[in-house]
Write a protein that holds these residues in place. Structure first.
Motif, short mmCIF file in Angstrom:
data_model
loop_
_atom_site.label_atom_id
_atom_site.label_comp_id
_atom_site.label_asym_id
_atom_site.label_seq_id
_atom_site.Cartn_x
_atom_site.Cartn_y
_atom_site.Cartn_z
N GLY A 292 0.81 -1.21 0.00
CA GLY A 292 0.00 0.00 0.00
C GLY A 292 0.84 1.26 0.00
O GLY A 292 0.54 2.22 -0.72
N ASP A 293 1.93 1.26 0.80
CA ASP A 293 2.82 2.42 0.83
C ASP A 293 3.48 2.63 -0.52
O ASP A 293 3.67 3.77 -0.97
CB ASP A 293 3.89 2.24 1.91
N CYS A 294 3.85 1.54 -1.17
CA CYS A 294 4.46 1.63 -2.49
C CYS A 294 3.50 2.29 -3.48
O CYS A 294 3.90 3.15 -4.29
CB CYS A 294 4.87 0.24 -2.98
N LEU A 295 2.23 1.92 -3.42
CA LEU A 295 1.23 2.50 -4.31
C LEU A 295 1.07 3.99 -4.03
O LEU A 295 1.00 4.81 -4.97
CB LEU A 295 -0.10 1.78 -4.15
N LEU A 296 1.02 4.36 -2.76
CA LEU A 296 0.85 5.78 -2.41
C LEU A 296 2.03 6.61 -2.89
O LEU A 296 1.86 7.72 -3.41
CB LEU A 296 0.68 5.92 -0.90
N LYS A 297 3.25 6.10 -2.73
CA LYS A 297 4.43 6.84 -3.19
C LYS A 297 4.43 6.97 -4.71
O LYS A 297 4.83 8.01 -5.25
CB LYS A 297 5.70 6.14 -2.70
N GLU A 298 3.98 5.94 -5.41
CA GLU A 298 3.92 5.99 -6.86
C GLU A 298 2.87 7.00 -7.32
O GLU A 298 3.09 7.76 -8.27
CB GLU A 298 3.61 4.60 -7.42
N ILE A 299 1.73 7.02 -6.64
CA ILE A 299 0.68 7.99 -6.97
C ILE A 299 1.21 9.41 -6.78
O ILE A 299 1.00 10.29 -7.62
CB ILE A 299 -0.56 7.76 -6.09
N ALA A 300 1.90 9.65 -5.66
CA ALA A 300 2.45 10.97 -5.39
C ALA A 300 3.44 11.39 -6.47
O ALA A 300 3.43 12.54 -6.94
CB ALA A 300 3.12 10.98 -4.01
N GLN A 301 4.32 10.46 -6.88
CA GLN A 301 5.31 10.78 -7.89
C GLN A 301 4.66 11.07 -9.24
O GLN A 301 5.06 12.01 -9.95
CB GLN A 301 6.30 9.62 -8.02
N ARG A 302 3.64 10.32 -9.58
CA ARG A 302 2.95 10.55 -10.85
C ARG A 302 2.24 11.90 -10.85
O ARG A 302 2.22 12.59 -11.88
CB ARG A 302 1.95 9.42 -11.11
N LEU A 303 1.65 12.26 -9.72
CA LEU A 303 1.00 13.56 -9.65
C LEU A 303 2.03 14.68 -9.81
O LEU A 303 1.80 15.66 -10.54
CB LEU A 303 0.27 13.71 -8.32
N ARG A 304 3.18 14.57 -9.15
CA ARG A 304 4.22 15.59 -9.26
C ARG A 304 4.72 15.73 -10.69
O ARG A 304 4.98 16.83 -11.17
CB ARG A 304 5.39 15.25 -8.33
N ASN A 305 4.87 14.57 -11.36
CA ASN A 305 5.45 14.58 -12.70
C ASN A 305 4.48 15.06 -13.77
O ASN A 305 4.90 15.33 -14.90
CB ASN A 305 5.93 13.17 -13.07
#
Length: 668
Positions: A292-305
């Motif tokens: 779950g943490d991995c998914l949240l970090k990936e979502i955050a990175q995609r939003l930033r990018n």
């Protein structure tokens, strides 16, 4: 000692004490007193010696001899006075020399101590004259600058520091010289390796001794770089999400307010996008927190990018994110951005051997259309997101007046809800449950209603969600159980046969710590047979934490009551988990029953659920029966129990009692 010896010799009867001997013996005493006692004590000794010598010589007895003794007496006085004067000058000079030597030694000690203190001090100490030239620098300052004392003394700040730093130091020194007061400030100063470090500096004027004339400015600076860095880390940790590194809720509101202020100044539009990940908790429970943490970090990175550098991305908590888009041109541009972000976020994310996919819902609010402050815009975007999620599809939804009306109504209900509970404004209506074979009534479902002052009755779908949101659902649910038990006891006292009353239980209420005790207390207070009470728990309430739910249900069944699994077929049940739950009934959701006489698929689902119930050894209840054709089909499918408008609408307690009597007579 010499004077005592003279007195002794003068009074001896040996004849040695002639008229002149006292004067001879007293001369050493006078000289010693004069030399070591100083001027005043020497004169005193001279006078004392002369008087004593005159008395010992026998002059008082023979005044005639006084005339012959006067020359010797005057000679002794003159010698004593001269000796005293010389001794006084010598003693005074000696004392001055001793004082000068002591003062010089003290000065040397003080200077050495001050020099040692300054050079070993952790502070950077400098003194500059009124023209800004450096006249003193301690070792700490020299080491920081990487220079020698000779290379800095006499230089001004513009020769030692870059222009921007020198300007700041110069203006600070001039302010101290003008005001004559201490100036404290934080400033950055470059070191010998080019690094800029932060110092807390106190500047104060330096005056002439016992004078108000200014000599220059003394600066004492403490290096607080480590402290500042630690404070920055603490501030960053307090304002940023530790998992994703995004601004947290507090910082989102702060930065969002700044972006909104800029939009107001430039008369531009701004958009707030509120994100929520569908079924994130289920993914977290199924695959573990690490996934779950991995998914949240990936979502955050995609939003930033995928947003501009001028836009804001933040995490509001759990699986909720916010994006603030500055300088938007039109609603269509925002819709295009939302659609693009949905596409990006829906792409699979790999966590070890597990592939995860997010299903976000997005709510959108616009400035100035939907609010004039960041709090309102975020709240409206959140409401639009919840509206999109309630519609059952992952997508984006703009805030609308209809959503606004629902929010206002929810606020109004929330304000009245606690008062309604305290003033006992609620009541229960009862819908009969019958045996499909005989149509005989076997029980009823208790349904809460809220009569209003205008005569209207508020249905539970209008206020239950508000009660769950503001935390009063446990209090309201406890009242429903207590009232249902009280009503069963009253009916029994009125002569009605035993009926089983089913009570709906909110998922939040079911998971509360004191739910078991609440039910046990209600049964004990009413004194009814526990078999007359049935609790209806929804599929979603028990499937999230099956082990805990199974334990709670087992404890409740030990009280002697019945458990019914409500709305079966509308959730995401795992049949293997379903088999572990100790329930007595399955209730087929009315969405499958309402059209079974016209829709073959609905009929197929109903038949399947009924067959499943038979295999599990539990009774099946069909709710939402509205036509005789549907009732006959259910009876053919061997459905055990049924309820719906075909049989009766929910009724108040007294009306239900009368209906029961009439119905029993009709079917007997």
């Amino acid at each position: 000692m010499l004077a005592t010896a003279n007195v002794f010799q003068a009074v001896q009867p040996t004849g040695l004490g002639s008229a002149s001997s006292p004067f001879v013996w007293f001369i050493p005493a006078i000289i010693v007193a004069a030399l070591f006692g100083g001027f005043i004590s020497g004169i005193a000794a001279t006078l004392l010696g002369a008087a004593t010598a005159w008395w010992l010589s026998g002059a008082p007895a023979d005044m005639a001899a006084l005339k012959s003794s006067l020359p010797s007496l005057w000679l002794m006085l003159a010698a004593g006075v001269a000796s005293s004067a010389l001794g006084g000058r010598w003693q005074a000079a000696r004392q001055v020399a001793m004082l000068f030597d002591t003062a010089a030694a003290d000065t040397m000690d003080s200077q050495s101590q001050l020099h040692s203190v300054l050079n070993n001090s952790p502070a950077l100490v400098s003194i500059k004259d009124e023209h800004g030239r450096l006249v003193m620098a301690n070792r700490g300052l020299l080491d920081t600058l990487g220079k020698t004392r000779d290379s800095v003394v006499g230089c001004n700040v513009y020769e030692l520091f870059p222009r921007d730093v020198a300007d700041q130091l110069w203006h600070s020194d001039q302010e101290v010289l003008r005001s004559g007061e201490i100036l404290r400030q934080v400033e950055e100063v470059p070191t010998k390796n080019g690094e800029r470090r932060t110092f807390f500096t106190a500047r104060f004027p330096v005056n002439h001794r016992n004078s108000d004339k200014l000599l220059g400015v003394c600066a004492v600076a403490m290096d607080i770089t480590a402290q500042k860095n630690a404070e920055e880390k603490l501030r960053h940790a307090a304002q940023h999400d530790t998992l994703t590194g995004l601004p947290n809720r507090a910082l989102v509101y702060e930065f969002g307010a700044l972006l909104l202020a800029a939009a107001k100044r430039s008369n531009k539009r701004l958009a707030v996008l509120f994100f929520d990940l569908e079924r994130f908790k289920s993914l977290n429970d199924a695959y573990g927190r690490e996934a779950g943490d991995c998914l949240l970090k990936e979502i955050a990175q995609r939003l930033r990018n995928n947003v501009r550098g001028s836009d804001l991305v933040g995490r509001m908590g759990s699986d909720e994110f916010v994006v603030v888009l500055s300088d938007v041109q039109s609603e269509q541009d925002v819709a295009n951005s939302a659609a693009h972000l949905l596409t990006v976020l829906r792409q699979p994310c790999q966590s070890g051997d597990v592939t995860l996919s997010a299903s976000p819902s997005i709510g959108i609010s616009l400035f100035p259309d939907d609010g004039g402050d960041i709090d309102t815009l975020i709240a409206h975007a959140d409401a639009a997101m919840r509206d999109a999620r309630e519609r059952g599809h992952a997508g984006y939804q703009f805030f609308t007046p209809a959503i606004q009306n629902r929010i206002q109504r929810a606020i109004a209900i929330e304000q009245k809800l606690r008062q309604g509970i305290e003033q006992n404004e609620f009541e229960l209506h009862y819908q009969p449950v019958v045996d499909t074979r005989s149509r005989r009534i076997v029980g009823a479902e208790a349904l809460i209603r809220w009569p209003q002052a205008n005569g209207e009755v508020m249905q539970p779908d209008e206020f239950i969600q508000v009660a769950e949101a503001n935390g009063v659902i446990n209090q309201l649910g406890a009242w429903v159980i207590q009232e249902a038990c009280r009503q069963v006891r009253q009916w029994r006292m009125q002569g009605m046969p035993p009926l089983r009353i089913a009570v709906n239980v909110s998922p939040i209420q079911f998971r509360s710590r004191n739910f078991y005790q609440c039910v046990a207390d209600a049964l004990a207070a009413s004194g009814i047979d526990p078999n007359c009470l049935e609790l209806e728990v929804t599929e979603s309430a028990v499937m999230k934490q099956v082990d805990e739910a199974s334990q709670t249900l087992s404890s409740l069944k030990n009280l002697g009551l019945q458990i019914s699994l409500d709305d079966f077929g509308t959730g995401y049940s795992s049949l293997s988990r379903l088999a572990r739950l100790p329930f007595d009934k399955l209730k087929v959701d009315q969405s499958f029953i309402r059209n079974i006489d016209t829709d073959s698929r609905s009929l197929a689902i109903a038949e399947t659920v009924i067959a499943l119930g038979k295999r599990l050894g539990v009774k099946v209840v069909a709710e939402g029966i509205e036509t005789e054709a549907a009732f006959n089909l259910l009876r053919k499918c061997d459905c055990d129990l049924g309820q719906g408008y075909l049989l009766s609408k929910p009724m108040p307690a007294e009306q239900f009692r009368q209906w029961h009597q009439e119905h029993m007579l009709a079917v007997s």
